[in-house]
Design an enzyme around this catalytic site. Structure first.
Site, PDB file in Angstrom:
ATOM      1  N   ASP A 233       0.861  -1.437   0.237  1.00  0.00           N
ATOM      2  CA  ASP A 233      -0.109  -0.212  -0.565  1.00  0.00           C
ATOM      3  C   ASP A 233       0.872   1.638   0.021  1.00  0.00           C
ATOM      4  O   ASP A 233       1.843   1.609   0.382  1.00  0.00           O
ATOM      5  CB  ASP A 233      -1.304  -0.142   0.959  1.00  0.00           C
ATOM      6  CG  ASP A 233      -1.666   1.046   1.627  1.00  0.00           C
ATOM      7  OD1 ASP A 233      -2.418   1.592  -0.037  1.00  0.00           O
ATOM      8  OD2 ASP A 233      -1.802   1.751   2.308  1.00  0.00           O
TER       9      ASP A 233
ATOM     10  N   ASP B 155      -1.942  -0.836   6.749  1.00  0.00           N
ATOM     11  CA  ASP B 155      -1.658  -0.263   7.314  1.00  0.00           C
ATOM     12  C   ASP B 155      -3.459   0.055   7.422  1.00  0.00           C
ATOM     13  O   ASP B 155      -3.830   0.216   9.047  1.00  0.00           O
ATOM     14  CB  ASP B 155      -0.819   1.047   7.623  1.00  0.00           C
ATOM     15  CG  ASP B 155      -1.561   1.913   7.111  1.00  0.00           C
ATOM     16  OD1 ASP B 155      -1.659   2.275   5.615  1.00  0.00           O
ATOM     17  OD2 ASP B 155      -0.908   2.927   7.995  1.00  0.00           O
TER      18      ASP B 155
ATOM     19  N   ASP C 248      -6.737  -2.019   3.823  1.00  0.00           N
ATOM     20  CA  ASP C 248      -5.425  -3.022   3.809  1.00  0.00           C
ATOM     21  C   ASP C 248      -6.426  -4.364   4.431  1.00  0.00           C
ATOM     22  O   ASP C 248      -6.115  -5.134   3.824  1.00  0.00           O
ATOM     23  CB  ASP C 248      -4.458  -2.497   3.921  1.00  0.00           C
ATOM     24  CG  ASP C 248      -4.633  -0.955   3.909  1.00  0.00           C
ATOM     25  OD1 ASP C 248      -4.944  -0.956   1.797  1.00  0.00           O
ATOM     26  OD2 ASP C 248      -3.711  -0.583   3.894  1.00  0.00           O
TER      27      ASP C 248
END
Length: 646
Positions: A344, A541, A545
């Site tokens: 990410d 995080d 996600d």
């Protein structure tokens, strides 16, 4: 099944490996029984050694006095307690549904006694008892770092109450309670510092130096106060604190067997069958029962069934020491197989917070004045971007004015009067509404791609732009390079941001693909697509996600500042707010797996060679027992190398 059940489990902390060569690699003890378990462990380790050692020494003394019959009786007497304890352990294992491979040791001692090879039986008894003590030592070393976390759990806290101080159990701490933290105390809950705190966060993050947390900053439970006493305002109940989650993770960390350990269990059972078969064959061909006993004595499946879990648990403990929490052996083993990284952007590759990167000024304006006016008006807004602008002005020591007649349009901007001037600050569309065409052209001037633009107008005229970026972490490039060295062949950036933002922020990084404008469902689809090629590790995080972390072969969460949902879903949590822990974790996983396989192949190879020699009559029972112990010691000590840095 991936070991994703970190939070919410109520199982007690594990203490040590079981003291027998059984197919179970790790045991878990109820929390209230930890102290009794440790005491029982010491007794079951030392008592058999004492019996076997006294019996062996006394028997040699009798033989020296010319009493061989008495020596045989004493050697037998020394073996009986060891054999009795061993048989009790075997029965206990069978009741749990485990086929204990200590059956081989029990057969070797029993057979040696039956054919009156009492010295061999005594040596086997001593070697087996000392092997149990070595197992206990190995288990204690392997779990030392994680048990240290459990031993630090605070039981009480000092709370301010109506002008007085009271000591309460941590279960009674409520959100908003003001706690007094003395020098040496472990923070019982996550909270906000009042004043200044000097904290040792090493047990959580691996950071060796104390860190200073100032007034209003967050402090993690589990940190130790190494400075003056300070007050802490609780932000979470104790049960939902960072440290409570870590403790539950540690308790669960070794419950799930790694695939390699389960494979070792199956091979170990086959080893036992082969041992008994070779022993019977040696007796049938030679007609000498001593050879059969010698084969049983030298057989040592411990390198196969003990070296693997010791190496895996050692790797988990090593990772915990540097602030990387691994939820079980399966996750650690998977670290050694990862070939694709899906990562990410916001909060992972970047810090997750926007900061002022550049100020573009209109004619007649200075950068400091543009920032001062924007920050003065943004004082009335709680928007993260507005607060970042105010923080930037504070860092430069600018004197802010108190705005009046303010009006905020959520998501667009703020307008009001600052020092008598009508000021607008916010998005381009919001600010351009009151500008003349010439100023609108200036406002539409090109700005660096990927930057968040905050516009400023004063009395209907364009004044400037404040450009903000969510900067890359300083360790990103080095981490990606290290992961490639460790075997990662493909790196994919997966983000919900616009593509131009993602391309700009990742410029210069060694990425194989950039996937932008993704919703959570898209990230899951991306992970499944990559899994069809190779084992995938997903790093994220945020709450969005979490589904992708579950879908990946291995999910890694930025636990220091990340969302609780991502930490819940992940297999590995990085407690340091840094990406370099991923490379450290992969290196530990690969090394632990390599060490485990080394111990297995070398140990079983030596055992097989010794068994063949015993079957052919070249290795008598007494010497076979000594060889067996040397192999066990070498295999276990080699597995413990996983505790040390590579």
């Amino acid at each position: 099944m991936k070991p994703n059940q970190m939070l919410g489990s109520q199982a007690g902390p594990f203490d040590t490996l079981p003291h027998s060569c059984s197919a179970r690699s790790v045991a878990s003890k109820p929390k209230g029984a930890v102290r009794n378990t440790r005491a029982a462990t010491r007794w079951t380790a030392l008592f058999p050694i004492a019996c076997a050692l006294i019996g062996l020494a006394t028997g040699f003394a009798m033989q020296g006095l010319g009493r061989p019959d008495a020596a045989g009786l004493v050697w037998s007497a020394g073996v009986v307690p060891v054999l009795a304890i061993l048989l009790w352990q075997i029965v206990a294992s069978l009741r749990r549904g485990d086929v204990g491979l200590d059956i081989v040791a029990a057969l070797s001692m029993s057979a040696a006694l039956l054919i009156e090879e009492t010295l061999a039986a005594a040596v086997v008894g001593l070697m087996y008892a000392s092997g149990q003590a070595l197992e206990a030592y190995a288990a204690g070393r392997a779990t030392r770092e994680m048990n240290a976390l459990l031993d630090r759990v605070p039981r009480s806290a000092v709370r301010h109450s109506n002008g007085t101080l009271e000591t309460i159990p941590i279960a009674q701490i409520a959100v908003g309670d003001r706690l007094l933290v003395h020098l040496g105390d472990v923070l019982p809950v996550d909270g906000t510092v009042v004043g200044t705190a000097l904290l040792d966060e090493a047990p959580l993050t691996g950071e060796s130096l104390p860190v200073t947390r100032r007034d209003g900053e967050a402090a993690m439970s589990g940190s130790t106060n190494v400075g003056a006493a300070f007050d802490l305002v609780a932000r979470e109940p104790a049960a939902r604190s960072t440290y409570a989650g870590i403790v539950r993770l540690v308790e669960e960390a070794t419950k799930s067997q790694a695939p390699m350990t389960r494979l070792a269990d199956r091979y170990a059972l086959g080893f036992m069958v082969a041992t008994i078969g070779l022993s019977a064959l040696a007796w049938w061909i030679s007609g000498d029962p001593v050879r059969a006993v010698a084969v049983l004595v030298v057989a040592t499946p411990c390198p196969l069934i003990l070296a693997v879990p010791v190496a895996i648990v050692s790797g988990i403990s090593r990772a915990a020491k540097i602030g990387v929490l691994v939820k079980g052996g399966a996750a650690l083993e998977m670290l050694g197989r990862i070939r694709t990284l899906v990562v990410d952007k916001t909060g992972t590759l970047t810090h997750g917070t926007a900061a002022v990167s550049q100020i573009v000024v209109g004619q007649g304006w200075s950068q400091s004045e543009v920032l001062r006016l924007a920050a003065s008006l943004d004082q009335v807004s709680q928007h993260a971007v507005a607060q970042a602008i105010v923080a930037a002005a504070a860092e430069q020591g600018l004197a802010l004015a108190l705005p009046t007649e303010t009006r905020e349009v959520p998501g667009d901007g703020v307008e009001g009067r600052v020092a008598g001037h009508l000021v607008r600050v916010g998005g381009k569309a919001f600010v351009s509404g009151g500008l003349q065409e010439r100023d609108r052209v200036l406002l539409r001037a090109a700005v660096p791609a990927g930057a968040l633009t905050v516009a400023l107008s004063v009395d209907g005229a364009f004044a400037g732009l404040v450009l903000m970026r969510d900067a890359l972490r300083s360790d990103v490039s080095g981490t990606l390079a290290r992961l490639r060295e460790l075997g990662v062949t493909r790196v994919v950036l997966a983000t919900g941001d616009r593509r131009d933002v993602a391309v700009a922020i990742s410029a210069g990084l060694a990425l194989d693909e950039i996937a932008a404008d993704l919703v959570p469902e898209d990230k899951i689809a991306l992970v499944h697509r990559e899994k069809a090629r190779a084992p995938v590790m997903m790093v994220g995080d945020g709450v969005n996600d979490a589904p992708a972390l579950v879908a990946a072969d291995l999910g890694v969460a930025m636990g220091a500042r990340g969302a609780a949902a991502s930490a819940e879903a992940a297999d590995i949590i990085l407690l340091r707010d840094s990406l370099d822990g991923i490379g450290d974790a992969m290196a530990i996983g690969q090394r632990s797996r390599k060490i485990a396989l080394q111990s297995v192949f070398a140990g079983i190879g030596l055992s097989a060679f010794g068994m063949v020699a015993a079957a052919l009559g070249y290795l008598p029972p007494v010497q076979g027992a000594l060889v067996q112990e040397l192999i066990d010691v070498a295999a276990i000590l080699n597995a413990l190398r996983a505790l040390r840095p590579g």
